[in-house]
Scaffold this active site. Structure first.
Site, PDB file in Angstrom:
ATOM      1  N   CYS A 104       0.469  -0.546   5.227  1.00  0.00           N
ATOM      2  CA  CYS A 104      -0.244  -0.820   3.981  1.00  0.00           C
ATOM      3  C   CYS A 104      -1.722  -0.451   4.038  1.00  0.00           C
ATOM      4  O   CYS A 104      -2.059   0.722   4.070  1.00  0.00           O
ATOM      5  CB  CYS A 104      -0.028  -2.281   3.581  1.00  0.00           C
ATOM      6  SG  CYS A 104      -0.284  -2.529   1.809  1.00  0.00           S
ATOM      7  N   LYS A 108      -0.497  -4.047  12.774  1.00  0.00           N
ATOM      8  CA  LYS A 108      -1.421  -3.552  11.735  1.00  0.00           C
ATOM      9  C   LYS A 108      -2.871  -3.572  12.211  1.00  0.00           C
ATOM     10  O   LYS A 108      -3.382  -4.616  12.641  1.00  0.00           O
ATOM     11  CB  LYS A 108      -1.257  -4.411  10.480  1.00  0.00           C
ATOM     12  CG  LYS A 108      -1.990  -3.900   9.242  1.00  0.00           C
ATOM     13  CD  LYS A 108      -1.618  -4.766   8.039  1.00  0.00           C
ATOM     14  CE  LYS A 108      -2.243  -4.278   6.743  1.00  0.00           C
ATOM     15  NZ  LYS A 108      -1.842  -5.112   5.590  1.00  0.00           N
ATOM     16  N   GLU A 159       6.401  -4.027   4.176  1.00  0.00           N
ATOM     17  CA  GLU A 159       5.615  -4.912   5.042  1.00  0.00           C
ATOM     18  C   GLU A 159       6.131  -6.353   4.868  1.00  0.00           C
ATOM     19  O   GLU A 159       6.510  -6.747   3.757  1.00  0.00           O
ATOM     20  CB  GLU A 159       4.146  -4.815   4.568  1.00  0.00           C
ATOM     21  CG  GLU A 159       3.154  -5.704   5.274  1.00  0.00           C
ATOM     22  CD  GLU A 159       1.743  -5.562   4.657  1.00  0.00           C
ATOM     23  OE1 GLU A 159       1.596  -5.016   3.535  1.00  0.00           O
ATOM     24  OE2 GLU A 159       0.786  -5.995   5.308  1.00  0.00           O
TER      25      GLU A 159
HETATM   26  C1  ACM Z   1      -2.032  -4.759   2.064  1.00  0.00           C
HETATM   27  O1  ACM Z   1      -2.511  -4.337   3.100  1.00  0.00           O
HETATM   28  N1  ACM Z   1      -0.965  -5.543   2.053  1.00  0.00           N
HETATM   29  C2  ACM Z   1      -2.624  -4.396   0.758  1.00  0.00           C
END
Ligand code: ACM
Length: 264
Positions: free
Chosen positions: A144, A109, A38
């Site tokens: 993530c 995301k 990420e």
């Molecule tokens: C995250 O979503 N970077 C823990």
């Protein structure tokens, strides 16, 4: 096909240094699919939109085009996280680059972690699967903290993903309990590319704890990276083996579902 997680420590706010590093890894890692962490181009711990704005770029930008060109040239699938500028918004996104550029897409995301809500807009792409015809392979991507929501993996699996890839900047250790379960309960391969290193901002430090992993569709660990070092892990996967969701002559984990009794 061979899949690779490239675990490293991005340099905070140094897009040019990170770009060079990614290009090096990309050219020298021999795999059909290569996933970086990420926010690989910038590092993670931004505290505001104003702080990240100068480092964000569009999916339709020269930087992404350069990686697309290499993905096509080397016939590789490439996934990396970056701060995406789009129509006045900034998303925590993953570029999903297929050799055939018409199939390349961006995922934004869905679930924002901790202080990300002060930095990014909530993702609006939803979950989707891309199909690489040449390898007869379906790929789903989440980022993530999306892992905390089993709905994310389930959605991608129901869409036909053979492999779920999760570029990450993880700061806990508990996720190693979940990832093999997501693989097993959906009968999909699962891989997490985490990063290493520490970032400090506003008097607070975050430690990213590596241990990128690749699991098979029974939840068995195929490959595990170091907790503290730069590392590349590679595993061989067989995408078509994920598609028969039955595990005995009576049970099939997809057709046995009773969605009318679930509250989601
Ligand atoms: C995250 O979503 N970077 C823990």
């Amino acid at each position: 096909m061979k899949v690779a997680c490239v675990q490293f420590c991005p340099e905070f706010k140094n897009v040019e240094a990170n770009r060079k590093k990614l290009l090096d890894f990309l050219r020298t890692t021999d795999a059909d699919l290569i996933c970086f962490p990420e926010l690989s181009f910038t590092g993670y711990f931004f505290l505001s939109r104003n702080e990240i704005e100068p480092f964000a770029f569009e999916f339709q930008s020269e930087i992404v085009k350069e990686f697309q060109y290499i993905a096509t040239d080397l016939n590789r699938i490439v996934i990396f996280g970056f701060p995406e500028k789009f129509k006045g918004k900034i998303f925590n996104s993953a570029a999903i680059l297929l050799p055939d550029s018409d199939l390349s897409k961006v995922y934004r995301k869905t679930h924002l972690f901790y202080k990300e809500r002060f930095v990014f807009d909530f993702g609006d792409t939803g979950f989707f699967v891309v199909y690489d015809k040449q390898r007869d392979f379906k790929l789903g991507v989440m980022i993530c903290y999306d892992w905390r929501f089993p709905e994310a993996s389930r959605t991608l699996a129901l869409m036909g993903a053979d492999l779920i890839v999760c570029p990450s900047n993880l700061v806990t250790n508990v996720w190693h309990i979940s990832m093999p379960s997501r693989a097993l309960e959906n009968k999909v391969y699962f891989m997490v590319t985490n990063r290493i290193g520490t970032e400090t901002n506003g008097g607070e430090s975050l430690l990213f704890n590596g241990k990128s992993g690749i699991w098979d569709y029974n939840g068995k660990l195929l490959s595990l990276a170091s907790e503290t070092e730069e590392d590349i892990i590679i595993a061989e996967i067989f995408p078509s083996e994920t598609r028969d969701k039955s595990f005995n002559e009576f049970n099939n984990i997809f057709t046995d579902r009773r969605p009318e009794l679930y509250k989601l």
